[in-house]
Design a protein around this motif. Structure first.
Motif, mmCIF file in Angstrom:
data_model
loop_
_atom_site.group_PDB
_atom_site.id
_atom_site.type_symbol
_atom_site.label_atom_id
_atom_site.label_comp_id
_atom_site.label_asym_id
_atom_site.label_seq_id
_atom_site.Cartn_x
_atom_site.Cartn_y
_atom_site.Cartn_z
ATOM 1 N N THR A 109 39.658 5.860 -38.858
ATOM 2 C CA THR A 109 39.971 7.269 -38.665
ATOM 3 C C THR A 109 40.153 7.546 -37.190
ATOM 4 N N ARG A 110 41.256 8.151 -36.855
ATOM 5 C CA ARG A 110 41.562 8.490 -35.472
ATOM 6 C C ARG A 110 41.773 9.998 -35.410
ATOM 7 N N THR A 111 41.023 10.677 -34.546
ATOM 8 C CA THR A 111 41.117 12.127 -34.463
ATOM 9 C C THR A 111 41.391 12.556 -33.033
ATOM 10 N N LEU A 112 42.122 13.651 -32.912
ATOM 11 C CA LEU A 112 42.431 14.234 -31.609
ATOM 12 C C LEU A 112 42.236 15.736 -31.725
ATOM 13 N N GLU A 113 41.443 16.301 -30.827
ATOM 14 C CA GLU A 113 41.203 17.743 -30.892
ATOM 15 C C GLU A 113 41.027 18.326 -29.504
ATOM 16 N N GLN A 114 41.443 19.569 -29.382
ATOM 17 C CA GLN A 114 41.278 20.304 -28.133
ATOM 18 C C GLN A 114 39.913 20.980 -28.155
ATOM 19 N N ARG A 115 39.104 20.699 -27.127
ATOM 20 C CA ARG A 115 37.767 21.270 -27.065
ATOM 21 C C ARG A 115 37.796 22.646 -26.400
ATOM 22 N N SER A 116 38.387 22.731 -25.218
ATOM 23 C CA SER A 116 38.512 24.011 -24.517
ATOM 24 C C SER A 116 39.465 23.836 -23.349
ATOM 25 N N GLY A 117 40.393 24.776 -23.194
ATOM 26 C CA GLY A 117 41.320 24.705 -22.070
ATOM 27 C C GLY A 117 42.041 23.376 -21.999
ATOM 28 N N ASN A 118 41.858 22.669 -20.878
ATOM 29 C CA ASN A 118 42.501 21.374 -20.675
ATOM 30 C C ASN A 118 41.662 20.208 -21.165
ATOM 31 N N LEU A 119 40.479 20.484 -21.729
ATOM 32 C CA LEU A 119 39.585 19.412 -22.177
ATOM 33 C C LEU A 119 39.867 19.034 -23.627
ATOM 34 N N TRP A 120 40.106 17.742 -23.849
ATOM 35 C CA TRP A 120 40.407 17.217 -25.180
ATOM 36 C C TRP A 120 39.438 16.086 -25.530
ATOM 37 N N HIS A 121 39.421 15.759 -26.821
ATOM 38 C CA HIS A 121 38.552 14.674 -27.306
ATOM 39 C C HIS A 121 39.343 13.814 -28.285
ATOM 40 N N VAL A 122 39.265 12.507 -28.113
ATOM 41 C CA VAL A 122 39.876 11.575 -29.061
ATOM 42 C C VAL A 122 38.786 10.628 -29.559
ATOM 43 N N GLY A 123 38.796 10.374 -30.858
ATOM 44 C CA GLY A 123 37.803 9.481 -31.449
ATOM 45 C C GLY A 123 38.446 8.475 -32.370
ATOM 46 N N PHE A 124 37.826 7.317 -32.486
ATOM 47 C CA PHE A 124 38.331 6.269 -33.369
ATOM 48 C C PHE A 124 37.144 5.595 -34.047
ATOM 49 N N ASP A 125 37.185 5.512 -35.380
ATOM 50 C CA ASP A 125 36.140 4.849 -36.150
ATOM 51 C C ASP A 125 36.780 3.885 -37.136
ATOM 52 N N ALA A 126 36.241 2.675 -37.187
ATOM 53 C CA ALA A 126 36.717 1.663 -38.132
ATOM 54 C C ALA A 126 35.517 1.005 -38.793
ATOM 55 N N GLU A 127 35.621 0.789 -40.096
ATOM 56 C CA GLU A 127 34.541 0.137 -40.828
ATOM 57 C C GLU A 127 35.112 -0.904 -41.779
ATOM 58 N N ALA A 128 34.447 -2.043 -41.816
ATOM 59 C CA ALA A 128 34.763 -3.087 -42.780
ATOM 60 C C ALA A 128 33.431 -3.649 -43.274
ATOM 61 N N SER A 129 33.484 -4.554 -44.236
ATOM 62 C CA SER A 129 32.236 -5.070 -44.799
ATOM 63 C C SER A 129 31.435 -5.867 -43.779
ATOM 64 N N ILE A 130 32.115 -6.416 -42.765
ATOM 65 C CA ILE A 130 31.430 -7.283 -41.808
ATOM 66 C C ILE A 130 31.311 -6.687 -40.416
ATOM 67 N N ALA A 131 31.868 -5.499 -40.192
ATOM 68 C CA ALA A 131 31.850 -4.952 -38.843
ATOM 69 C C ALA A 131 32.129 -3.454 -38.861
ATOM 70 N N SER A 132 31.715 -2.795 -37.798
ATOM 71 C CA SER A 132 32.059 -1.390 -37.601
ATOM 72 C C SER A 132 32.299 -1.144 -36.121
ATOM 73 N N LEU A 133 33.112 -0.129 -35.834
ATOM 74 C CA LEU A 133 33.499 0.157 -34.458
ATOM 75 C C LEU A 133 33.618 1.663 -34.279
ATOM 76 N N HIS A 134 33.087 2.151 -33.156
ATOM 77 C CA HIS A 134 33.214 3.573 -32.816
ATOM 78 C C HIS A 134 33.609 3.687 -31.351
ATOM 79 N N GLU A 135 34.675 4.443 -31.103
ATOM 80 C CA GLU A 135 35.107 4.744 -29.746
ATOM 81 C C GLU A 135 35.367 6.234 -29.640
ATOM 82 N N GLU A 136 35.057 6.810 -28.478
ATOM 83 C CA GLU A 136 35.396 8.209 -28.245
ATOM 84 C C GLU A 136 35.614 8.438 -26.762
#
Length: 198
Positions: free
Chosen positions: A1-28
């Motif tokens: 799942t990859r998400t992009l959202e505006q928090r306030s004014g010029n500030l934004w947030h992007v997140g990435f989550d991946a899950e499999a049976s043997i691994a998981s990954l979170h980036e933001e």
């Protein structure tokens, strides 16, 4: 799942989550977007399972042109470059470069412990059909000195220029692929992806 959202004014947030049976990954990443340019502020990386990489937490300070590595308690003062990106925002900036008509460009990306030049060039425009739908896409490649590694990305030629497919190969074999299953534009931009790790 990859998400992009505006928090306030010029500030934004992007997140990435991946899950499999043997691994998981979170980036933001939190970043400032102004005048067509992304400047990262905070970056966080967490992985578990078969992904054997240490946690990373970075703080980018534009005023002093410095990078704080909070996990290792180190300042990376000599790695700042104009237009610097983190390991998540660079693909968003690549979309902005494409929207401005660039076909061959280089972005400075701070990855792990140093800044590296990531060069991209347009391969072609093509229509691709994926679970999220049919898209007119711009296919780009990351130009690398290591010819055994191939990284291609498909950016949809539509508002926001979302990443809809990313493919990484080594020695001709697929390492992993990320492919969008849904692209939606509610009040804030959100893109969801099906993540296949091989």
């Amino acid at each position: 799942t990859r998400t992009l959202e505006q928090r306030s004014g010029n500030l934004w947030h992007v997140g990435f989550d991946a899950e499999a049976s043997i691994a998981s990954l979170h980036e933001e990443s939190d970043f400032i977007f102004k005048d067509g340019q992304i400047t990262p502020v905070n970056y966080r990386y967490r992985a578990s399972g078969m992904i054997d990489e240490p946690d990373r937490t970075l703080h980018f300070i534009a005023d002093t042109q410095s990078i704080e590595d909070l996990e290792r308690e180190k300042d990376r003062d000599h790695h700042w470059q104009d237009g610097i990106q983190d390991n998540l925002t660079y693909m968003l900036q690549a979309g902005l470069e494409l929207s401005a008509g660039q076909t061959d460009f280089t972005l400075p990306v701070f990855e792990k412990s140093k800044t590296k030049p990531f060069r991209f060039r347009v391969v072609k425009r093509e229509e691709i059909k994926i679970k999220a739908g049919t898209f007119n896409a711009i296919k780009i490649e990351q130009v690398r000195d290591d010819k055994k590694r191939e990284v291609h990305a498909w950016i949809a030629d539509m508002p926001g220029y979302p990443l809809i497919r990313l493919r990484d190969k080594k020695d001709g074999k697929l390492r992993y692929q990320i492919q969008a299953t849904k692209v939606s534009y509610p009040d804030k931009v959100t893109a969801s992806s099906d993540n296949t790790v091989r």
